[in-house]
Design a protein around this motif. Structure first.
Motif, mmCIF file in Angstrom:
data_model
loop_
_atom_site.group_PDB
_atom_site.id
_atom_site.type_symbol
_atom_site.label_atom_id
_atom_site.label_comp_id
_atom_site.label_asym_id
_atom_site.label_seq_id
_atom_site.Cartn_x
_atom_site.Cartn_y
_atom_site.Cartn_z
ATOM 1 N N ASP A 178 -3.720 10.756 -6.066
ATOM 2 C CA ASP A 178 -4.615 10.990 -7.204
ATOM 3 C C ASP A 178 -4.083 12.145 -8.040
ATOM 4 O O ASP A 178 -3.435 13.065 -7.528
ATOM 5 C CB ASP A 178 -6.011 11.367 -6.690
ATOM 6 N N ARG A 190 -16.833 -1.264 -10.839
ATOM 7 C CA ARG A 190 -16.854 -2.713 -11.064
ATOM 8 C C ARG A 190 -17.923 -3.394 -10.207
ATOM 9 O O ARG A 190 -18.601 -4.311 -10.662
ATOM 10 C CB ARG A 190 -15.479 -3.308 -10.759
ATOM 11 N N LEU A 219 -1.503 5.411 -4.358
ATOM 12 C CA LEU A 219 -0.675 6.539 -4.804
ATOM 13 C C LEU A 219 -1.519 7.811 -4.900
ATOM 14 O O LEU A 219 -2.753 7.741 -4.935
ATOM 15 C CB LEU A 219 -0.089 6.243 -6.191
ATOM 16 N N GLY A 221 -3.143 7.317 -8.564
ATOM 17 C CA GLY A 221 -4.037 6.742 -7.553
ATOM 18 C C GLY A 221 -3.985 5.235 -7.400
ATOM 19 O O GLY A 221 -4.632 4.690 -6.514
ATOM 20 N N ARG A 250 -25.900 3.387 -22.278
ATOM 21 C CA ARG A 250 -25.446 4.646 -21.707
ATOM 22 C C ARG A 250 -23.968 4.928 -21.990
ATOM 23 O O ARG A 250 -23.582 6.037 -22.348
ATOM 24 C CB ARG A 250 -25.690 4.603 -20.198
ATOM 25 N N HIS A 251 -23.119 3.902 -21.814
ATOM 26 C CA HIS A 251 -21.675 4.132 -21.990
ATOM 27 C C HIS A 251 -21.350 4.548 -23.417
ATOM 28 O O HIS A 251 -20.452 5.350 -23.656
ATOM 29 C CB HIS A 251 -20.875 2.879 -21.613
ATOM 30 N N LYS A 276 -17.354 8.441 -5.649
ATOM 31 C CA LYS A 276 -16.091 9.166 -5.493
ATOM 32 C C LYS A 276 -16.374 10.607 -5.062
ATOM 33 O O LYS A 276 -15.725 11.138 -4.170
ATOM 34 C CB LYS A 276 -15.317 9.168 -6.832
ATOM 35 N N GLU A 298 -20.377 3.419 -14.597
ATOM 36 C CA GLU A 298 -19.488 4.590 -14.676
ATOM 37 C C GLU A 298 -20.053 5.753 -13.856
ATOM 38 O O GLU A 298 -19.333 6.448 -13.147
ATOM 39 C CB GLU A 298 -19.344 5.044 -16.137
ATOM 40 N N GLU A 299 -21.387 5.928 -13.952
ATOM 41 C CA GLU A 299 -22.032 7.031 -13.213
ATOM 42 C C GLU A 299 -21.888 6.820 -11.701
ATOM 43 O O GLU A 299 -21.578 7.761 -10.962
ATOM 44 C CB GLU A 299 -23.534 7.094 -13.544
ATOM 45 N N PHE A 359 -17.759 14.114 -19.032
ATOM 46 C CA PHE A 359 -18.442 12.920 -18.512
ATOM 47 C C PHE A 359 -19.968 13.014 -18.628
ATOM 48 O O PHE A 359 -20.630 12.047 -19.016
ATOM 49 C CB PHE A 359 -18.048 12.685 -17.048
ATOM 50 N N ARG A 375 0.850 -1.193 0.000
ATOM 51 C CA ARG A 375 0.000 0.000 0.000
ATOM 52 C C ARG A 375 0.880 1.234 0.000
ATOM 53 O O ARG A 375 1.831 1.341 0.768
ATOM 54 C CB ARG A 375 -0.904 0.035 1.245
ATOM 55 N N ARG A 428 -7.399 4.776 0.889
ATOM 56 C CA ARG A 428 -7.696 4.431 -0.515
ATOM 57 C C ARG A 428 -7.722 5.720 -1.345
ATOM 58 O O ARG A 428 -8.294 6.723 -0.906
ATOM 59 C CB ARG A 428 -9.053 3.738 -0.627
ATOM 60 N N SER A 429 -7.174 5.673 -2.514
ATOM 61 C CA SER A 429 -7.209 6.870 -3.359
ATOM 62 C C SER A 429 -8.603 7.002 -3.986
ATOM 63 O O SER A 429 -9.365 6.042 -4.043
ATOM 64 C CB SER A 429 -6.144 6.789 -4.451
ATOM 65 N N TYR A 430 -8.902 8.200 -4.443
ATOM 66 C CA TYR A 430 -10.220 8.423 -5.060
ATOM 67 C C TYR A 430 -10.327 7.696 -6.402
ATOM 68 O O TYR A 430 -11.412 7.295 -6.817
ATOM 69 C CB TYR A 430 -10.471 9.931 -5.201
ATOM 70 N N SER A 431 -9.205 7.518 -7.035
ATOM 71 C CA SER A 431 -9.197 6.745 -8.279
ATOM 72 C C SER A 431 -9.573 5.280 -8.000
ATOM 73 O O SER A 431 -10.329 4.657 -8.740
ATOM 74 C CB SER A 431 -7.796 6.852 -8.895
ATOM 75 N N GLU A 432 -9.034 4.743 -6.886
ATOM 76 C CA GLU A 432 -9.390 3.370 -6.517
ATOM 77 C C GLU A 432 -10.877 3.267 -6.174
ATOM 78 O O GLU A 432 -11.540 2.290 -6.528
ATOM 79 C CB GLU A 432 -8.557 2.920 -5.311
ATOM 80 N N SER A 462 -25.633 -1.821 -16.116
ATOM 81 C CA SER A 462 -24.818 -1.728 -17.339
ATOM 82 C C SER A 462 -23.517 -0.973 -17.040
ATOM 83 O O SER A 462 -23.402 -0.283 -16.017
ATOM 84 C CB SER A 462 -25.591 -0.976 -18.425
ATOM 85 N N TRP A 463 -22.546 -1.078 -17.963
ATOM 86 C CA TRP A 463 -21.281 -0.371 -17.774
ATOM 87 C C TRP A 463 -21.503 1.140 -17.694
ATOM 88 O O TRP A 463 -20.836 1.836 -16.935
ATOM 89 C CB TRP A 463 -20.305 -0.695 -18.905
ATOM 90 N N GLY A 464 -22.421 1.645 -18.498
ATOM 91 C CA GLY A 464 -22.666 3.091 -18.494
ATOM 92 C C GLY A 464 -23.186 3.571 -17.150
ATOM 93 O O GLY A 464 -22.786 4.624 -16.652
ATOM 94 N N VAL A 465 -24.090 2.775 -16.553
ATOM 95 C CA VAL A 465 -24.609 3.115 -15.224
ATOM 96 C C VAL A 465 -23.490 2.969 -14.196
ATOM 97 O O VAL A 465 -23.316 3.818 -13.306
ATOM 98 C CB VAL A 465 -25.804 2.203 -14.860
ATOM 99 N N ARG A 517 -22.511 8.169 -24.256
ATOM 100 C CA ARG A 517 -21.519 9.113 -23.712
ATOM 101 C C ARG A 517 -20.352 9.280 -24.704
ATOM 102 O O ARG A 517 -19.923 10.378 -25.008
ATOM 103 C CB ARG A 517 -20.997 8.581 -22.376
ATOM 104 N N LYS A 575 -18.332 7.452 -10.372
ATOM 105 C CA LYS A 575 -18.053 8.892 -10.246
ATOM 106 C C LYS A 575 -18.824 9.476 -9.052
ATOM 107 O O LYS A 575 -18.307 10.326 -8.321
ATOM 108 C CB LYS A 575 -18.493 9.622 -11.518
#
Lengths: 550, 202
Positions: A177, B13, A175, A171, A474-475, B33, B26-27, A378, A119, B2-6, B21-24, A478, B30
């Protein structure tokens, strides 16, 4: 004269992207320029007789310091693996934001060598590990300890003493961000701190061979000649991890390619090329023949491309001698147009890179535009209409819409994340398990599905209303709106077709890093070299910016 | 830490793994985060919600009215997406009441982002917890603990008109003070120092 930007439908084809070369825009070159007036120092070098221990290198300016903390470990030959499944390495590194305290070094010593299972904290910016090229490393130590310099022909077959097998940032594993550092003046280009890490690792490899040789034979040992050091870089083994990256960061990809395309456009629009500018261009071109002919690979795929490139460069030099009068107007536009008609994609893209060399005033402003704030694009514009969406697809994806995804060959592969290493992989949809967990990287197929879904819908229907019942798309909705703003954001090819060569995607990214000597080891991973020929850290305040062609 | 990216990646995931769905996904990555960046317990809430997600039949609302009531409980993800996607038209309702929502904190980032795209501050009240959402730039709230809010009985949403929250008197007083940075102008100074012509009839 106005020259248009090149058509994304040509530039963004995988075969073209897989023919890109390093250039003045490359991140490792812009890193060297940015940090040329920073103070370099080796702050700690606490290695035992056999070269294991801790070392710290830093760049500092005013009150800012970046420190590379290196941990060199003993590794049995049978434990050494470049593959992502490895758990031990010859050395591991972290770039620390500031000057690490003893407590920080102790903490890092417990975590950095473990890499993905360790970590890190927001004080660390990048993380990496590397393995020795056993052949080159042992040979150099042996020579130096006997008081002789290694044979440069022998070394040129490898080109480096260590190769990194991963470099992480932004990140990962705790690490920092990117938002914490993105507004710093010195970080105005992508992957700048990753480049710093790799560059300082290169110096560590020289110091380590000198140190081991000295302790092996204190009486006779000599240090590695500085010219030989300069001609050694850092190797890198790169697998599929980079491929989804360029799909998952569309606006960033756009900004890289747009910078290149804008540079090309502006250079083609130059009415009169000065003697000095032409001389720089011509010198880089002729010198690069040596570089290309020393490009070693066992890959038949790459050998063919290299041979094409060598022929192209010869043809280009002959054409220049016979047909280009330096006193004429728009000679770079003429040259480019000839190249499009007469050279392979490798040759065309090589020419584009070399044409940038004389023009700092064009290139430098573009470098600061190569990062991207992805959050800006986004949100899906929910107030737009289906008609807008359809028009963008027809304009930006016309080649994609011609692909027939009912044919197995066009739908053969799938991208997934492996459970044990959390790394991207590519499988065969009709032979391998796991396609139900496919990652959203089949952009071409999903674009076609979206287009077919909206085909019969009312033009005036708002996107927000459409999404209420079509969240599965949706993806991709976008992405379509992203391509409207960012024309070079999308690969104009099928990333799941049977003919896909994944290393084309890797090479695109690596060329922007500044990598050379692409050496495919299969269609899924390759080795490259970075910083070969680059100035050493204590030479940064005055160096030849065309070093890469020397 | 934990980082915000993590946080973004793991939530994305996990959301996909729950069948969205992947699109949802993603929302939601974000959004969670963003909650964590604002100091609100996003990870805790999404983790708990996913634990019960398959046990109960949570509902969506595809068309919003002034008052919205489900049979069972609303899903904060589905309702949030629906709200966000239609926020430009929904703002005309001005005040909206939503009854019975599971894990309403997960709904909050959708409303915050709606504040950004509609260009209006939004006042959100989750039972007794109040949130002023400022164009997705900041959140002002009386909810300071990180306790889990499993269910809300009543959620009130109010789109606030764009108006200043200070008096004209305050403005005038500050304007007068600011004028002390100007140089008093004489006729001579006007002739010598003005950039544009004093008459524009030429």
């Amino acid at each position: 004269m106005q020259v248009p930007l090149r058509d994304p439908k040509i530039v963004m084809k995988l075969s073209r992207l897989g023919s890109f070369h390093q250039s003045k825009l490359s991140f490792l070159r812009s890193f060297l320029n940015e940090f040329k007036d920073w103070k370099y120092n080796r702050d700690l070098f606490d290695l035992n007789d056999r070269g294991y221990g801790v070392a710290i290198y830093s760049f500092s300016k005013d009150k800012k310091t970046y420190s590379l903390v290196c941990f060199a470990n003993e590794l049995k030959d049978e434990e050494r693996s470049d593959r992502v499944i490895a758990t031990k390495w010859d050395a591991a590194f972290a770039l620390y934001d500031g000057i690490p305290s003893k407590i920080d070094i102790d903490r890092l010593s417990q975590n950095v060598p473990k890499q993905e299972v360790g970590r890190l904290s927001y004080k660390e910016l990048t993380l990496s590990r590397a393995n020795r090229s056993v052949r080159a490393f042992n040979y150099v130590v042996e020579c130096l300890s006997k008081g002789i310099q290694p044979n440069t022909n022998e070394l040129s077959k490898v080109g480096y003493l260590y190769r990194t097998t991963a470099v992480y940032g932004s990140g990962k594993f705790g690490l920092a961000d990117r938002f914490r550092i993105k507004n710093r003046d010195e970080i105005n280009g992508p992957f700048r701190l990753e480049m710093m890490l790799v560059y300082l690792v290169r110096q560590f490899t020289f110091d380590q061979v000198n140190h081991i040789a000295k302790h092996k034979n204190p009486k006779d040992a000599v240090e590695l000649d500085l010219d030989i050091c300069r001609n050694l870089g850092i190797g890198n083994s790169t697998g599929l991890g980079m491929a989804p990256f360029i799909v998952n960061h569309p606006s960033l990809l756009n900004n890289w390619i747009l910078a290149k395309e804008t540079a090309l456009k502006k250079i083609r629009e130059i009415e009169k090329v000065s003697d000095e500018e032409f001389k720089i261009f011509y010198n880089c071109l002729t010198k690069s023949l040596k570089n290309v002919t020393s490009w070693n690979t066992d890959s038949e795929y790459q050998k063919k491309k290299i041979n094409n490139l060598i022929n192209d460069l010869q043809n280009l030099i002959n054409y220049l001698k016979d047909n280009i009068d330096k006193s004429n107007f728009y000679i770079f536009d003429k040259l480019y147009n000839w190249a499009e008609e007469n050279l392979s994609e490798e040759g065309i893209e090589y020419l584009v890179s070399i044409m940038m060399e004389p023009y700092n005033e064009i290139i430098d402003p573009l470098i600061s535009q190569m990062s991207s704030d992805e959050d800006i694009s986004f949100n899906i514009p929910i107030d737009r209409t289906i008609n807008d969406l359809r028009e963008i697809i027809e304009k930006n994806y016309s080649d994609i819409l011609k692909i027939d995804f009912s044919k197995n060959e066009n739908n053969k592969k799938f991208w997934f994340i492996s459970k044990n290493k959390e790394e991207p992989r590519i499988g065969d949809r009709f032979e391998d398990n796991g396609s139900e967990l496919e990652q959203p990287t089949a952009i071409a197929r999903d674009i076609k599905k979206l287009y077919e879904t909206i085909f019969t819908l009312k033009n005036s229907l708002k996107i927000g209303k459409f999404l209420v019942r079509n969240n599965d798309l949706r993806h991709i909705v976008r992405r379509v709106f992203i391509t409207e703003k960012y024309p070079y954001s999308e690969i104009q090819d099928n990333t799941i077709g049977s003919k896909l060569v994944p290393i084309d995607m890797l090479r695109l990214k690596l060329s922007f890093f500044g990598a050379v000597k692409f050496d495919p080891r299969s269609d899924k991973w390759l080795r490259i070299c970075m910083f070969q020929g680059a100035p050493l850290p204590n030479e940064l305040n005055s160096f030849n910016q065309y070093w890469i062609y020397n | 830490m934990r980082s915000y990216s993590e946080i973004d990646t793991i939530v994305k995931r996990s959301t996909k793994a729950k069948g969205f769905s992947w699109g949802v996904a993603e929302e939601i990555g974000k959004n969670i985060k963003q909650l964590e960046l604002f100091g609100l317990p996003g990870i805790k809430h999404i983790n708990q919600y996913f634990k019960i997600f398959n046990n109960e039949k949570f509902e969506n609302c595809q068309s919003f009215n002034k008052s919205n009531r489900p049979q069972n409980f609303y899903c904060p993800i589905k309702l949030g997406l629906s709200f966000f996607d239609q926020s430009i038209s929904i703002q005309d309702l001005n005040d909206i009441e939503i009854e019975k929502m599971a894990y309403p904190l997960i709904f909050l980032p959708f409303v915050s982002r709606s504040s950004e795209i509609t260009g209006k501050r939004i006042f959100l009240k989750i039972d007794q917890k109040e949130f002023l959402l400022n164009f997705n730039q900041s959140i002002y709230s009386n909810y300071l603990s990180s306790e889990i809010v499993e269910k809300a009985d009543v959620i009130k949403i109010q789109f606030l008109e764009n108006k200043n929250n200070f008096s004209e008197e305050d403005w005038k007083e500050l304007t007068k003070l600011s004028e002390n940075t100007f140089v008093e102008e004489t006729d001579e100074l006007k002739q010598k120092t003005a950039g544009a012509g004093l008459t524009d009839n030429d």
